[in-house]
Design an enzyme around this catalytic site. Structure first.
Site, PDB file in Angstrom:
ATOM      1  N   GLU A  10       0.818  -1.216   0.000  1.00 59.56           N
ATOM      2  CA  GLU A  10       0.000   0.000   0.000  1.00 59.56           C
ATOM      3  C   GLU A  10       0.854   1.269   0.000  1.00 59.56           C
ATOM      4  O   GLU A  10       0.337   2.365   0.228  1.00 59.56           O
ATOM      5  CB  GLU A  10      -0.914   0.023   1.228  1.00 59.56           C
ATOM      6  CG  GLU A  10      -1.934  -1.089   1.270  1.00 59.56           C
ATOM      7  CD  GLU A  10      -3.062  -0.915   0.264  1.00 59.56           C
ATOM      8  OE1 GLU A  10      -2.927  -0.093  -0.661  1.00 59.56           O
ATOM      9  OE2 GLU A  10      -4.072  -1.620   0.403  1.00 59.56           O
ATOM     10  N   HIS A  13      -3.504   2.627   8.473  1.00 63.56           N
ATOM     11  CA  HIS A  13      -4.473   1.989   7.572  1.00 63.56           C
ATOM     12  C   HIS A  13      -4.893   0.665   8.188  1.00 63.56           C
ATOM     13  O   HIS A  13      -4.040  -0.150   8.563  1.00 63.56           O
ATOM     14  CB  HIS A  13      -3.848   1.752   6.197  1.00 63.56           C
ATOM     15  CG  HIS A  13      -4.623   0.819   5.319  1.00 63.56           C
ATOM     16  ND1 HIS A  13      -5.975   0.974   5.073  1.00 63.56           N
ATOM     17  CD2 HIS A  13      -4.244  -0.298   4.644  1.00 63.56           C
ATOM     18  CE1 HIS A  13      -6.387  -0.002   4.272  1.00 63.56           C
ATOM     19  NE2 HIS A  13      -5.358  -0.784   4.006  1.00 63.56           N
ATOM     20  N   TYR A  36     -20.986  13.273  17.195  1.00 70.57           N
ATOM     21  CA  TYR A  36     -20.235  14.512  16.949  1.00 70.57           C
ATOM     22  C   TYR A  36     -18.729  14.305  16.804  1.00 70.57           C
ATOM     23  O   TYR A  36     -18.003  15.206  16.386  1.00 70.57           O
ATOM     24  CB  TYR A  36     -20.518  15.540  18.045  1.00 70.57           C
ATOM     25  CG  TYR A  36     -20.096  15.163  19.443  1.00 70.57           C
ATOM     26  CD1 TYR A  36     -18.767  15.205  19.837  1.00 70.57           C
ATOM     27  CD2 TYR A  36     -21.046  14.790  20.390  1.00 70.57           C
ATOM     28  CE1 TYR A  36     -18.378  14.881  21.124  1.00 70.57           C
ATOM     29  CE2 TYR A  36     -20.672  14.462  21.690  1.00 70.57           C
ATOM     30  CZ  TYR A  36     -19.332  14.506  22.052  1.00 70.57           C
ATOM     31  OH  TYR A  36     -18.962  14.179  23.320  1.00 70.57           O
ATOM     32  N   HIS A  93     -12.813  -2.346   1.713  1.00 70.48           N
ATOM     33  CA  HIS A  93     -11.379  -2.451   2.013  1.00 70.48           C
ATOM     34  C   HIS A  93     -11.071  -2.122   3.476  1.00 70.48           C
ATOM     35  O   HIS A  93     -10.578  -2.968   4.202  1.00 70.48           O
ATOM     36  CB  HIS A  93     -10.608  -1.523   1.063  1.00 70.48           C
ATOM     37  CG  HIS A  93      -9.121  -1.658   1.134  1.00 70.48           C
ATOM     38  ND1 HIS A  93      -8.300  -1.289   0.082  1.00 70.48           N
ATOM     39  CD2 HIS A  93      -8.298  -2.082   2.115  1.00 70.48           C
ATOM     40  CE1 HIS A  93      -7.040  -1.501   0.417  1.00 70.48           C
ATOM     41  NE2 HIS A  93      -7.011  -1.981   1.653  1.00 70.48           N
ATOM     42  N   TYR A 134     -11.125  24.904  21.454  1.00 69.45           N
ATOM     43  CA  TYR A 134     -10.809  24.340  22.765  1.00 69.45           C
ATOM     44  C   TYR A 134     -10.156  22.974  22.721  1.00 69.45           C
ATOM     45  O   TYR A 134      -9.780  22.431  23.749  1.00 69.45           O
ATOM     46  CB  TYR A 134     -12.092  24.226  23.605  1.00 69.45           C
ATOM     47  CG  TYR A 134     -12.753  25.540  23.846  1.00 69.45           C
ATOM     48  CD1 TYR A 134     -12.268  26.418  24.825  1.00 69.45           C
ATOM     49  CD2 TYR A 134     -13.835  25.957  23.084  1.00 69.45           C
ATOM     50  CE1 TYR A 134     -12.862  27.648  25.047  1.00 69.45           C
ATOM     51  CE2 TYR A 134     -14.444  27.196  23.299  1.00 69.45           C
ATOM     52  CZ  TYR A 134     -13.957  28.014  24.284  1.00 69.45           C
ATOM     53  OH  TYR A 134     -14.549  29.233  24.486  1.00 69.45           O
TER      54      TYR A 134
END
Length: 224
Positions: free
Chosen positions: A85, A103, A124, A165, A220
């Protein structure tokens, strides 16, 4: 990080960073984010990219097994072959300020990559990756095509899914990159779990709600 911006204190920086690469790769196995040697980890030290080798179990790697390439892919350190990769890793380093990449073939994230083009805003923590996480189209592993798809999915983001993948995340440190891949896997698991409840549809955050979190994140620090 652009060429020439950092001058590593070789060989000390190389040795320390290689130890961190190996430790991170082993952690990904222990945390079941990869099976065997299916994922890969890299980190940049100056103009050298240290990367896990192809097909070698992480528990067999030691200080003398460091594998390093330059940004063109030319091997400059070690005798083991770099991960297949490598084109994807190098593409990210050349196009972003990343100093580390993780990965994985994490189970829940890989499953989600087969279902959607973008990870639904179930939590979030997506703000920690720069916004809604995109899914890069499928391409053969190790190919330049996959590297190009990955860069497009990463535009403005620090993580993405790779269709059928796995995942790729990057950061200023290996710790940051690893935390992002762990958070991404967790979000995918939450969405799959909520989506599996018969007759119910998960409530999702709106882009405006996520933008509020992103603004706070910039002011923050890490959301939590």
């Amino acid at each position: 990080m652009k060429t020439g911006e950092r001058t590593p204190d070789a060989p000390d920086d190389i040795g320390r960073t290689w130890a961190d690469v190996v430790a991170t790769a082993r952690r990904s196995t222990a945390d079941q984010l990869v099976v065997g040697t299916s994922g890969n980890v890299s980190a940049r030290v100056g103009d050298v990219v240290l990367v896990t080798p192809s097909g070698v179990p992480y528990d067999r790697l030691g200080p003398g097994d460091a594998v390093g390439v330059d940004l063109s892919g030319r091997q400059v350190l070690g005798e083991l072959a770099p991960t297949s990769e490598l084109p994807m890793h190098l593409a990210v380093y050349r196009a972003t300020d990343a100093a580390a990449i993780v990965h994985t073939h994490a189970t829940h994230a890989t499953a989600v990559s087969t279902l959607v083009d973008e990870v639904p805003l179930i939590h979030y923590m997506a703000a920690a990756l720069g916004g809604p996480v995109r899914v890069a189209p499928y391409a053969l592993y190790g190919s330049d095509e996959l590297a190009a798809h990955t860069l497009r999915a990463l535009d403005g983001r620090t993580g993405c899914l790779l269709r059928n993948h796995g995942t790729l995340t990057h950061g200023a440190t290996l710790e940051a990159a690893y935390d992002r891949t762990a958070q991404l896997e967790w979000m995918c698991r939450v969405w799959l779990t909520a989506s599996s409840v018969p007759g119910r549809t998960p409530a999702l955050l709106s882009p405006d709600r996520l933008a509020e979190v992103a603004a706070k994140y910039r002011g923050y620090g890490q959301p939590g």
